[in-house]
Structures are given as structure tokens and as C-alpha cells.
Design a protein around this motif. Structure first.
Motif, mmCIF file in Angstrom:
data_model
loop_
_atom_site.group_PDB
_atom_site.id
_atom_site.type_symbol
_atom_site.label_atom_id
_atom_site.label_comp_id
_atom_site.label_asym_id
_atom_site.label_seq_id
_atom_site.Cartn_x
_atom_site.Cartn_y
_atom_site.Cartn_z
ATOM 1 N N LEU A 69 -21.882 -4.414 -4.920
ATOM 2 C CA LEU A 69 -21.397 -2.991 -3.554
ATOM 3 C C LEU A 69 -23.189 -2.870 -2.974
ATOM 4 N N VAL A 70 -23.079 -3.647 -1.726
ATOM 5 C CA VAL A 70 -24.501 -2.719 -0.362
ATOM 6 C C VAL A 70 -23.907 -2.233 0.104
ATOM 7 N N GLY A 71 -22.897 -2.150 0.825
ATOM 8 C CA GLY A 71 -22.529 -1.108 2.063
ATOM 9 C C GLY A 71 -21.354 -1.419 2.143
ATOM 10 N N ILE A 72 -20.739 -0.395 3.425
ATOM 11 C CA ILE A 72 -19.428 -0.418 4.039
ATOM 12 C C ILE A 72 -19.751 0.091 5.601
ATOM 13 N N LEU A 73 -19.153 -1.294 5.896
ATOM 14 C CA LEU A 73 -19.698 -0.703 8.020
ATOM 15 C C LEU A 73 -17.756 -0.323 8.619
ATOM 16 N N LYS A 74 -18.168 1.248 8.383
ATOM 17 C CA LYS A 74 -16.663 1.789 8.709
ATOM 18 C C LYS A 74 -16.360 1.427 10.560
ATOM 19 N N GLY A 75 -15.043 0.953 10.168
ATOM 20 C CA GLY A 75 -14.727 1.053 11.553
ATOM 21 C C GLY A 75 -15.228 0.391 12.503
ATOM 22 N N ILE A 76 -15.547 -0.621 11.925
ATOM 23 C CA ILE A 76 -15.882 -1.678 12.586
ATOM 24 C C ILE A 76 -15.614 -2.621 13.727
ATOM 25 N N GLY A 77 -14.560 -3.263 12.916
ATOM 26 C CA GLY A 77 -13.534 -3.950 13.954
ATOM 27 C C GLY A 77 -11.957 -3.610 13.981
ATOM 28 N N TYR A 78 -11.749 -4.178 15.155
ATOM 29 C CA TYR A 78 -10.373 -3.007 15.587
ATOM 30 C C TYR A 78 -9.009 -4.427 15.473
ATOM 31 N N LYS A 79 -8.102 -4.610 14.270
ATOM 32 C CA LYS A 79 -7.010 -5.594 14.440
ATOM 33 C C LYS A 79 -5.458 -5.584 14.076
ATOM 34 N N HIS A 80 -4.526 -5.555 13.871
ATOM 35 C CA HIS A 80 -3.397 -5.197 13.708
ATOM 36 C C HIS A 80 -3.667 -3.664 13.766
ATOM 37 N N GLY A 81 -4.028 -3.202 15.301
ATOM 38 C CA GLY A 81 -3.245 -2.215 15.403
ATOM 39 C C GLY A 81 -4.067 -1.009 14.623
ATOM 40 N N ARG A 82 -5.259 -1.656 14.391
ATOM 41 C CA ARG A 82 -6.113 -0.203 13.185
ATOM 42 C C ARG A 82 -7.463 -0.940 13.651
ATOM 43 N N HIS A 100 -1.601 -12.618 9.442
ATOM 44 C CA HIS A 100 -1.716 -11.813 8.536
ATOM 45 C C HIS A 100 -2.477 -10.886 7.628
ATOM 46 N N GLY A 101 -3.399 -10.831 7.702
ATOM 47 C CA GLY A 101 -4.717 -10.527 6.891
ATOM 48 C C GLY A 101 -5.620 -9.864 7.366
ATOM 49 N N THR A 102 -7.205 -9.681 6.846
ATOM 50 C CA THR A 102 -7.724 -9.377 7.507
ATOM 51 C C THR A 102 -9.080 -9.789 6.857
ATOM 52 N N GLY A 148 -13.686 -8.514 4.580
ATOM 53 C CA GLY A 148 -12.860 -7.327 5.239
ATOM 54 C C GLY A 148 -11.927 -6.391 5.161
ATOM 55 N N ASP A 149 -12.260 -5.301 5.254
ATOM 56 C CA ASP A 149 -11.174 -4.447 5.243
ATOM 57 C C ASP A 149 -11.474 -3.827 3.496
ATOM 58 N N GLU A 150 -11.836 -1.988 3.448
ATOM 59 C CA GLU A 150 -12.274 -1.503 2.218
ATOM 60 C C GLU A 150 -10.933 -1.997 1.138
ATOM 61 N N ASP A 151 -9.068 -2.256 1.991
ATOM 62 C CA ASP A 151 -7.493 -2.073 1.286
ATOM 63 C C ASP A 151 -8.520 -3.599 0.633
ATOM 64 N N SER A 152 -9.108 -4.390 0.331
ATOM 65 C CA SER A 152 -8.901 -6.319 0.612
ATOM 66 C C SER A 152 -9.008 -5.866 -0.716
ATOM 67 N N LEU A 174 -10.483 -1.364 11.105
ATOM 68 C CA LEU A 174 -11.347 -1.858 10.063
ATOM 69 C C LEU A 174 -12.522 -1.658 9.566
ATOM 70 N N SER A 175 -12.938 -2.032 8.813
ATOM 71 C CA SER A 175 -14.204 -1.767 7.663
ATOM 72 C C SER A 175 -14.868 -2.920 7.439
ATOM 73 N N THR A 176 -15.537 -2.988 7.302
ATOM 74 C CA THR A 176 -16.667 -4.452 6.455
ATOM 75 C C THR A 176 -17.319 -3.754 4.876
ATOM 76 N N VAL A 177 -17.117 -4.639 3.813
ATOM 77 C CA VAL A 177 -17.322 -4.597 2.348
ATOM 78 C C VAL A 177 -18.312 -5.290 2.490
ATOM 79 N N LEU A 178 -19.501 -5.085 2.178
ATOM 80 C CA LEU A 178 -21.059 -5.958 2.350
ATOM 81 C C LEU A 178 -21.310 -6.197 0.664
ATOM 82 N N MET A 179 -20.771 -6.980 0.154
ATOM 83 C CA MET A 179 -21.549 -7.117 -1.422
ATOM 84 C C MET A 179 -22.500 -8.798 -1.638
ATOM 85 N N GLN A 180 -22.924 -8.540 -3.181
ATOM 86 C CA GLN A 180 -24.229 -9.314 -2.401
ATOM 87 C C GLN A 180 -24.272 -9.519 -4.158
ATOM 88 N N ARG A 181 -24.891 -11.037 -4.443
ATOM 89 C CA ARG A 181 -25.006 -11.516 -5.447
ATOM 90 C C ARG A 181 -25.669 -12.035 -5.837
#
Length: 178
Positions: free
Chosen positions: A141-154, A26-28, A123-127, A156-163
Motif C-alpha cells: 500500500l502506498v496511499g489512498i485517494l479519499k473520495g476521488i470519484g462519485y459512482k453508485h450514489g456514493r 455493478h462494481g467499483t 477502485g474503493d477501499e471496500d474492494s 469512492l476512494s482509490t487505493v494505490l499499491m505498487q510492486r
């Protein structure tokens, strides 16, 4: 909040598998398409623990409400002081601060093990909940990989963060394997 945090035990795997299955279906947060069975979740947990990484659960009155673990960010030796965090919360208790408690404990556990950087692969900018949680706990925030995965019919991007952890990356690790 009346939560107990503790290391994950074998008996927790059915609850963990159920929480993760819901996230997969159900999620991303995970880019898996089919939930793994309990045997596979047990194998994955063993790999995390054998690597010297923390794996913790949050429970209330004997019910597992969420879990978190850190694992290798990448397998190449130079990455050995960098970890990637994973946090999953039961759907019925999301938004109640359990993720924050788990992530704070995970950060503390990783610092005690001399890890120096924690990476969040969200998983995804909507998270927005996950992004906000990580931001509140010092991730940037260190970066966003746009449209890197396809799930739930769309797509999805990946948001990369670090600490940074412990002494961060401004000094060498204190571990003898440095």
C-alpha cells in the motif's frame, strides 16, 4: 483449476466487453459510468498491444472467464518502465482464484518486457478481495485517494499499491530505450 491462459484475440472481445460491462454497471473496479461497446473495447486492446504491453485471457472449455492487461501508468516518457495492471473476472467465477492466476502471469509477462514497477489503482477501499490479492502477490500500500470519484450514489476512494518487477528500481533498466 484447468484454466488456459493465452494472449487475447479479436474473437475474445465480445466476452471481454460483457465482463467489463458488468464491472462498470455493478462494481467499483472501474470508475466508468457507461460500459463501452465492443468497437471501443477492440480499440483499447489495440492501443495496449501497440504499446508493447501484455493482454491475456483465462479460458476454460472455450469460455472466457477473465482477462488482464498491463498498460502505461502515465504517458510521460520517464514513466515508460512503470505499468498499471487491470484484471476483470466474470461474475459467475469470482473468488475461485482466477484473478491470482491472471495477475501472476501478468507480472511474469511484464518482467520479461523489462518493466520495473507495477502499480495497482484499486477502485474503493471496500474492494478487499482485490487489495488482498495484490498484497499476497507482493504489492504494498502506498496511499489512498479519499473520495476521488462519485459512482453508485456514493463517494469512492482509490487505493494505490505498487510492486517492483524484475530488477526493480534499484538499478537502471536493461532496455536500449533507457
Amino acid at each position: 483449476m484447468n484454466l488456459t491462459l493465452r494472449p487475447c484475440a479479436d474473437a475474445d472481445i465480445p466476452a471481454i466487453a460483457a465482463i467489463y460491462a458488468h464491472a462498470v454497471l455493478h462494481g467499483t473496479a472501474s470508475f466508468e459510468l457507461d460500459p463501452p461497446d465492443e468497437a471501443e473495447m477492440m480499440r483499447r486492446r489495440a492501443t495496449i498491444l501497440e504499446g508493447g504491453y501484455p493482454y491475456i485471457v483465462a479460458e476454460r472449455e472455450g469460455e472466457i472467464l477473465g482477462y488482464a492487461y498491463a498498460g502505461a501508468y502515465r504517458t510521460r516518457p520517464a514513466y515508460r518502465f512503470t505499468v498499471e495492471d487491470s484484471i476483470y473476472i466474470a461474475p459467475s467465477v469470482q473468488g475461485q482464484g482466477i484473478g491470482r492466476v491472471l495477475l501472476e502471469a501478468l507480472i511474469e509477462e511484464c518482467e520479461a518486457r523489462d518493466f520495473r514497477l507495477m502499480v495497482a489503482v484499486i477502485g474503493d477501499e471496500d474492494s478487499q478481495g482485490s487489495i488482498a490479492l495484490h498484497t499476497r502477490l507482493g504489492f504494498e500500500l502506498v496511499g489512498i485517494l479519499k473520495g476521488i470519484g462519485y459512482k453508485h450514489g456514493r463517494w469512492l476512494s482509490t487505493v494505490l499499491m505498487q510492486r517492483p518487477l524484475a530488477g526493480g528500481t534499484h538499478q537502471p533498466p536493461t532496455s536500449p530505450i533507457a
